[in-house]
Design a protein around this motif. Structure first.
Motif, PDB file in Angstrom:
ATOM      1  N   SER A  45       0.818  -1.254  -0.040  1.00 35.71           N
ATOM      2  CA  SER A  45      -0.084  -0.122   0.195  1.00 35.71           C
ATOM      3  C   SER A  45       0.979   1.216  -0.164  1.00 35.71           C
ATOM      4  O   SER A  45       0.577   2.149  -0.632  1.00 35.71           O
ATOM      5  N   ALA A  46       1.910   1.325   0.796  1.00 33.81           N
ATOM      6  CA  ALA A  46       2.922   2.434   0.827  1.00 33.81           C
ATOM      7  C   ALA A  46       3.684   2.539  -0.463  1.00 33.81           C
ATOM      8  O   ALA A  46       3.612   3.865  -0.814  1.00 33.81           O
ATOM      9  N   SER A  47       3.937   1.470  -1.154  1.00 34.98           N
ATOM     10  CA  SER A  47       4.543   1.587  -2.490  1.00 34.98           C
ATOM     11  C   SER A  47       3.729   2.007  -3.466  1.00 34.98           C
ATOM     12  O   SER A  47       4.227   2.992  -4.386  1.00 34.98           O
ATOM     13  N   THR A  48       2.501   1.758  -3.506  1.00 31.15           N
ATOM     14  CA  THR A  48       1.494   2.312  -4.346  1.00 31.15           C
ATOM     15  C   THR A  48       1.142   3.652  -4.165  1.00 31.15           C
ATOM     16  O   THR A  48       1.430   4.576  -5.188  1.00 31.15           O
ATOM     17  N   ARG A  49       1.411   4.083  -2.971  1.00 36.00           N
ATOM     18  CA  ARG A  49       1.150   5.610  -2.754  1.00 36.00           C
ATOM     19  C   ARG A  49       2.498   6.337  -3.130  1.00 36.00           C
ATOM     20  O   ARG A  49       2.498   7.671  -3.677  1.00 36.00           O
TER      21      ARG A  49
END
Length: 317
Positions: A99-103
């Motif tokens: 999720s953090a990587s996507t953001r």
């Protein structure tokens, strides 16, 4: 490398350091889950064989053999539950990283679009100077994403370390201290690893989800009227935790007993609520509560709270 690329590079470095959070096929958690399934199947077969043998084997020897078999079955159940918990922790952590990587990817794309919008000005000192504050803002947001993700992963890290300490052999080669297994598995129970390293068994996945959600907020400060992870009061905290499990509790502490039915202290299970006239806490198992204090934290089970009236223990429906 152009000036614009230099400004984007710190965000790309954050992405590289964070990783993707995508688990490769055949990763340790997946293999452990497969092995645990095999152990559970073997336990079921062994229990069936034991039940069949019990009918034709009477006497002291038979009783001793069956007691030993049941002890082995309980151990296999614990192993299966621990493996499931380990796999869940890995999957949860991977999801948070992904999720953090996507953001972060979204921030990189946003910054690149801002650079492209400058057109030919991008290759002038004025254009680069216009892009610098935008890049600084994006980088600050990226750092914040990574910091928040690290904080979110802390609970998973602690739970995994505690699980490892509990299941790993002691230095002498003897089994780890069995005294840490302070909560026996229950039929249909869902294992939850507590901060002290012990394992409690919630009655169902809904209660386990609420307990895990509550434990994930340890350290959040107390805020009067708070209902979010930015700050909780007591009833806002239990309401939020159960909302993560799809259950909506009343807002006020003294009303949250109306969303459940009373249980005795002897029958407490993880997810049950301890309700006072002006306070509420959640039982997490093994003689412990979690509650919104200053900050959210774990405390021993009790029925007193200042001068408030204890209304009882309740299990949300």
């Amino acid at each position: 490398m152009s000036g614009a690329e230099l400004l984007v590079e710190p965000l790309r470095a954050l992405l590289t350091a964070l990783g993707t959070g995508v688990l490769a096929p055949g990763n340790p958690a997946e293999r452990l889950h497969t092995a645990a399934s095999a152990v559970d199947a073997a336990r079921a077969d062994s229990q069936a064989a034991t039940r069949a043998a019990r009918d034709g084997w009477a006497g002291t020897g038979g009783a001793a053999a069956f007691a030993t078999a049941e002890s082995v079955h309980r151990g296999m159940t614990v192993v299966t539950a621990d493996a499931a918990e380990f796999s869940r922790l890995v999957q949860t952590a991977a999801h948070k990283v992904h999720s953090a990587s996507t953001r972060l990817h979204a921030l990189v794309d946003s910054l690149e679009r801002s650079a492209a919008a400058l057109g030919d000005r991008l290759f002038t000192p004025a254009g680069l100077m216009a892009l610098v504050p935008i890049a600084a803002d994006h980088l600050g947001r990226g750092v914040d994403i990574v910091a928040r993700t690290r904080a979110e992963l802390q609970a998973d890290t602690e739970a995994m370390a505690a699980l490892g300490r509990r299941t790993a052999p002691a230095a002498s080669g003897a089994p780890a201290d069995a005294g840490r297994l302070s909560s026996a598995p229950v039929p249909g129970g869902v294992a939850v690893t507590l901060p002290d390293g012990s394992v409690a068994y919630a009655p169902n996945e809904r209660a386990a989800t609420a307990v895990r959600a509550a434990l994930s907020q340890r350290g959040v400060p107390y805020v009067w009227g708070g209902t979010t992870p930015d700050g909780f009061d007591c009833s806002g905290f239990t309401q939020w935790a159960y909302r993560q499990a799809g259950v909506e509790l009343p807002r006020l502490a003294q009303d949250q007993d109306t969303a459940g039915y009373p249980v005795s202290q002897a029958d407490l299970q993880p997810g049950d609520l301890a309700v006072w006239s002006g306070h509420v806490a959640m039982y997490i198992g093994n003689g412990q509560l979690i509650e919104a204090g200053d900050p959210v934290g774990v405390s021993p089970l009790r029925t007193t709270n200042l001068d408030q009236t204890f209304e009882g223990f309740y299990r949300p429906r």
